[in-house]
Design an enzyme around this catalytic site. Sequence first.
Site, PDB file in Angstrom:
ATOM      1  N   ARG A 266      14.275-148.744 -19.192  1.00  0.00           N
ATOM      2  CA  ARG A 266      15.425-147.924 -19.608  1.00  0.00           C
ATOM      3  C   ARG A 266      16.437-147.786 -18.470  1.00  0.00           C
ATOM      4  O   ARG A 266      16.062-147.470 -17.338  1.00  0.00           O
ATOM      5  CB  ARG A 266      14.910-146.529 -20.022  1.00  0.00           C
ATOM      6  CG  ARG A 266      15.976-145.552 -20.401  1.00  0.00           C
ATOM      7  CD  ARG A 266      16.585-145.910 -21.729  1.00  0.00           C
ATOM      8  NE  ARG A 266      17.558-144.922 -22.159  1.00  0.00           N
ATOM      9  CZ  ARG A 266      18.358-145.102 -23.198  1.00  0.00           C
ATOM     10  NH1 ARG A 266      18.294-146.216 -23.902  1.00  0.00           N
ATOM     11  NH2 ARG A 266      19.208-144.161 -23.545  1.00  0.00           N
ATOM     12  N   ILE A 338       9.785-138.046 -19.556  1.00  0.00           N
ATOM     13  CA  ILE A 338      10.301-139.305 -18.991  1.00  0.00           C
ATOM     14  C   ILE A 338      10.948-140.154 -20.076  1.00  0.00           C
ATOM     15  O   ILE A 338      11.915-140.875 -19.828  1.00  0.00           O
ATOM     16  CB  ILE A 338       9.150-140.081 -18.286  1.00  0.00           C
ATOM     17  CG1 ILE A 338       8.756-139.363 -16.993  1.00  0.00           C
ATOM     18  CG2 ILE A 338       9.543-141.536 -17.990  1.00  0.00           C
ATOM     19  CD1 ILE A 338       7.486-139.876 -16.347  1.00  0.00           C
ATOM     20  N   GLU A 364     -14.530-126.189 -28.379  1.00  0.00           N
ATOM     21  CA  GLU A 364     -15.759-126.262 -27.554  1.00  0.00           C
ATOM     22  C   GLU A 364     -15.617-125.426 -26.284  1.00  0.00           C
ATOM     23  O   GLU A 364     -16.056-125.833 -25.217  1.00  0.00           O
ATOM     24  CB  GLU A 364     -16.111-127.719 -27.194  1.00  0.00           C
ATOM     25  CG  GLU A 364     -16.167-128.680 -28.353  1.00  0.00           C
ATOM     26  CD  GLU A 364     -17.210-128.324 -29.409  1.00  0.00           C
ATOM     27  OE1 GLU A 364     -18.069-127.461 -29.148  1.00  0.00           O
ATOM     28  OE2 GLU A 364     -17.130-128.888 -30.508  1.00  0.00           O
ATOM     29  N   THR A 366     -12.590-122.486 -24.861  1.00  0.00           N
ATOM     30  CA  THR A 366     -11.214-122.544 -24.360  1.00  0.00           C
ATOM     31  C   THR A 366     -11.223-122.694 -22.826  1.00  0.00           C
ATOM     32  O   THR A 366     -12.264-122.507 -22.188  1.00  0.00           O
ATOM     33  CB  THR A 366     -10.459-121.239 -24.711  1.00  0.00           C
ATOM     34  OG1 THR A 366     -11.150-120.155 -24.055  1.00  0.00           O
ATOM     35  CG2 THR A 366     -10.417-120.983 -26.209  1.00  0.00           C
ATOM     36  N   GLU A 368     -10.058-120.632 -20.817  1.00  0.00           N
ATOM     37  CA  GLU A 368     -10.445-119.329 -20.253  1.00  0.00           C
ATOM     38  C   GLU A 368     -11.971-119.193 -20.239  1.00  0.00           C
ATOM     39  O   GLU A 368     -12.559-118.705 -19.273  1.00  0.00           O
ATOM     40  CB  GLU A 368      -9.819-118.177 -21.065  1.00  0.00           C
ATOM     41  CG  GLU A 368      -8.300-118.053 -20.944  1.00  0.00           C
ATOM     42  CD  GLU A 368      -7.531-119.141 -21.704  1.00  0.00           C
ATOM     43  OE1 GLU A 368      -8.069-119.679 -22.681  1.00  0.00           O
ATOM     44  OE2 GLU A 368      -6.396-119.459 -21.305  1.00  0.00           O
TER      45      GLU A 368
HETATM   46  C1  LIG Z   1      -8.472-127.842 -35.264  1.00  0.00           C
HETATM   47  C2  LIG Z   1      -9.688-127.012 -34.934  1.00  0.00           C
HETATM   48  C3  LIG Z   1     -10.941-127.501 -35.266  1.00  0.00           C
HETATM   49  C4  LIG Z   1     -12.078-126.720 -35.026  1.00  0.00           C
HETATM   50  N1  LIG Z   1     -13.296-127.208 -35.425  1.00  0.00           N
HETATM   51  C5  LIG Z   1     -14.386-126.405 -35.372  1.00  0.00           C
HETATM   52  C6  LIG Z   1     -15.623-126.832 -35.946  1.00  0.00           C
HETATM   53  O1  LIG Z   1     -15.739-127.953 -36.455  1.00  0.00           O
HETATM   54  N2  LIG Z   1     -16.665-125.969 -35.955  1.00  0.00           N
HETATM   55  C7  LIG Z   1     -16.571-124.728 -35.402  1.00  0.00           C
HETATM   56  O2  LIG Z   1     -17.569-123.996 -35.435  1.00  0.00           O
HETATM   57  N3  LIG Z   1     -15.419-124.279 -34.836  1.00  0.00           N
HETATM   58  C8  LIG Z   1     -14.317-125.095 -34.814  1.00  0.00           C
HETATM   59  N4  LIG Z   1     -13.125-124.669 -34.249  1.00  0.00           N
HETATM   60  C9  LIG Z   1     -13.034-123.324 -33.699  1.00  0.00           C
HETATM   61  C10 LIG Z   1     -12.889-123.303 -32.180  1.00  0.00           C
HETATM   62  O3  LIG Z   1     -14.118-123.631 -31.592  1.00  0.00           O
HETATM   63  C11 LIG Z   1     -12.382-121.898 -31.797  1.00  0.00           C
HETATM   64  O4  LIG Z   1     -11.035-121.802 -32.243  1.00  0.00           O
HETATM   65  C12 LIG Z   1     -12.468-121.651 -30.301  1.00  0.00           C
HETATM   66  O5  LIG Z   1     -13.817-121.536 -29.897  1.00  0.00           O
HETATM   67  C13 LIG Z   1     -11.740-120.360 -29.899  1.00  0.00           C
HETATM   68  O6  LIG Z   1     -12.140-119.289 -30.698  1.00  0.00           O
HETATM   69  P1  LIG Z   1     -11.040-118.379 -31.432  1.00  0.00           P
HETATM   70  O7  LIG Z   1     -10.070-119.280 -32.104  1.00  0.00           O
HETATM   71  O8  LIG Z   1     -11.744-117.385 -32.274  1.00  0.00           O
HETATM   72  O9  LIG Z   1     -10.265-117.657 -30.267  1.00  0.00           O
HETATM   73  P2  LIG Z   1     -10.676-116.244 -29.633  1.00  0.00           P
HETATM   74  O10 LIG Z   1     -12.099-116.265 -29.242  1.00  0.00           O
HETATM   75  O11 LIG Z   1     -10.211-115.164 -30.538  1.00  0.00           O
HETATM   76  O12 LIG Z   1      -9.789-116.231 -28.315  1.00  0.00           O
HETATM   77  C14 LIG Z   1      -8.437-115.802 -28.271  1.00  0.00           C
HETATM   78  C15 LIG Z   1      -7.942-115.899 -26.818  1.00  0.00           C
HETATM   79  O13 LIG Z   1      -8.744-115.016 -25.989  1.00  0.00           O
HETATM   80  C16 LIG Z   1      -9.292-115.756 -24.918  1.00  0.00           C
HETATM   81  N5  LIG Z   1     -10.593-115.201 -24.564  1.00  0.00           N
HETATM   82  C17 LIG Z   1     -11.654-114.966 -25.380  1.00  0.00           C
HETATM   83  N6  LIG Z   1     -12.683-114.482 -24.679  1.00  0.00           N
HETATM   84  C18 LIG Z   1     -12.276-114.424 -23.389  1.00  0.00           C
HETATM   85  C19 LIG Z   1     -12.903-114.020 -22.163  1.00  0.00           C
HETATM   86  N7  LIG Z   1     -14.166-113.610 -22.123  1.00  0.00           N
HETATM   87  N8  LIG Z   1     -12.167-114.074 -21.033  1.00  0.00           N
HETATM   88  C20 LIG Z   1     -10.885-114.534 -21.045  1.00  0.00           C
HETATM   89  N9  LIG Z   1     -10.249-114.925 -22.155  1.00  0.00           N
HETATM   90  C21 LIG Z   1     -10.939-114.886 -23.308  1.00  0.00           C
HETATM   91  C22 LIG Z   1      -9.391-117.185 -25.433  1.00  0.00           C
HETATM   92  O14 LIG Z   1      -9.461-118.125 -24.377  1.00  0.00           O
HETATM   93  C23 LIG Z   1      -8.117-117.299 -26.244  1.00  0.00           C
HETATM   94  O15 LIG Z   1      -7.053-117.595 -25.379  1.00  0.00           O
HETATM   95  C24 LIG Z   1     -11.960-125.441 -34.424  1.00  0.00           C
HETATM   96  C25 LIG Z   1     -10.685-124.975 -34.063  1.00  0.00           C
HETATM   97  C26 LIG Z   1      -9.559-125.737 -34.303  1.00  0.00           C
HETATM   98  C27 LIG Z   1      -8.210-125.191 -33.916  1.00  0.00           C
END
Ligand SMILES: Cc1cc2nc3c(=O)[nH]c(=O)nc-3n(C[C@H](O)[C@H](O)[C@H](O)COP(=O)(O)OP(=O)(O)OC[C@H]3O[C@@H](n4cnc5c(N)ncnc54)[C@H](O)[C@@H]3O)c2cc1C
Length: 389
Positions: A266, A338, A364, A366, A368
Amino acid sequence: MDITLSAADRALQAKAKDFAETWLFPHEELAEDDAGVPPETMKKILAASVDYELSGMNHSVEDGGRGYNVVQQCLIYEELGKATGGLALIHSIVPPYSLKFATPEQKEKYLKPTINGEKSVAFMVSEKDAGSDARGITSTAVQQGNHYVINGEKWFASHANYADYSLLHSNIDGDPEKATLFIVDKGTPGMSVKHLSKHMLNRSGRTPQILLDDMKIEAGQILGEIGQGFELTKDWFIEQRMFIAARCVGSAIRAAETAEAYAREREAFGQKVGDFQAIAFKIADMAVDIMTAKTLLYRCAAEIDSGIERKLAHARASAVKLVCTEMAGRVCDEALQIMGGRGYLVEYPTERLYRSVRLERIVEGTSEIQRVVIAGQIKKRGLGLYTSL
Ligand SMILES: Cc1cc2nc3c(=O)[nH]c(=O)nc-3n(C[C@H](O)[C@H](O)[C@H](O)COP(=O)(O)OP(=O)(O)OC[C@H]3O[C@@H](n4cnc5c(N)ncnc54)[C@H](O)[C@@H]3O)c2cc1C
């Protein structure tokens, strides 16, 4: 410490690259359409995963799997991670690790057909009030003779709306000490889809909420022992966190390569944009970021292969997932920048990779939660766990 790849490792890496480029890349744009990849095409992709000897890569040869070590599995997932649209998530390649603890009959009925690409599987753990904190699970199984009657609601149950069977995490008598995994066949009366949510990864992707209403499951459908629900899921976490990290390394490499090739060609203000130091430094930072994360991934994969204790593997896998997923977010963001406006178009892999890797910082555990694990390990075992070789 030696993480030199053997000839067999290189051959497997080449095979996975060929599989991704031949079987996944051509369907990436289709995966973005409302209807998604047609079922007959998915069947062919599954059959190809068997032909390429990639299916069941995380299971032993005795159980019908490939018996590859963790380094080899990461090499495979790194190549698959270059594909967008969720196409790397082929169930035949990585049937849940927990099925290793299945009875011989359960392995015949569920694990082997999954490895052969004939049966698909979902994993249902999360609930409305239980994501990061799985102790909040309220779905309950109550024994009635030879059966368990299960009530509750599962959220984010990827593929559970069409998978041939699901692994369901539920508490017997509502007691978290008796957290148990059940194998649930598709179409079991009492299991229904309550809601399907669209999400960011691709348009055809739908994440279901599953209602469990007096669902009757035979006692023989328990996986492992009563109360082993968390234990069996913990092993899955080590494996999944390493593989997510490997996928992210692959995604970041493809994004960086695409952006670097673009910057070479580019022109703006009479010169190649890659010759502007602002862009060249971005590419340098991306390369170093990938190198750092990739080195950590393969060091830890080799350590797991050398037989480090499971607790240590768990501690290390959290660090690997944190570093590689955060790295991929940064690299894909810079790669998109980019490429200017073209980076934002769905026709280029960059925008798709950017969306794909965003999920990896959430599932699996987050970022955090990975830090919670790492901080906890440092308190228990000292900083040296992460700072020494
Ligand atoms: C597209 C997609 C596919 C998925 N597939 C599956 C699946 O096949 N099977 C399944 O069982 N699940 C599945 N999940 C669920 C996924 O595992 C959860 O979304 C993830 O574990 C987070 O849980 P939550 O969404 O309830 O967030 P929450 O637990 O509500 O967390 C909200 C926020 O708080 C923070 N937080 C929570 N606890 C703490 C702590 N102790 N200290 C600091 N920060 C914290 C988190 O990091 C996050 O930023 C899927 C999710 C998505 C989006």
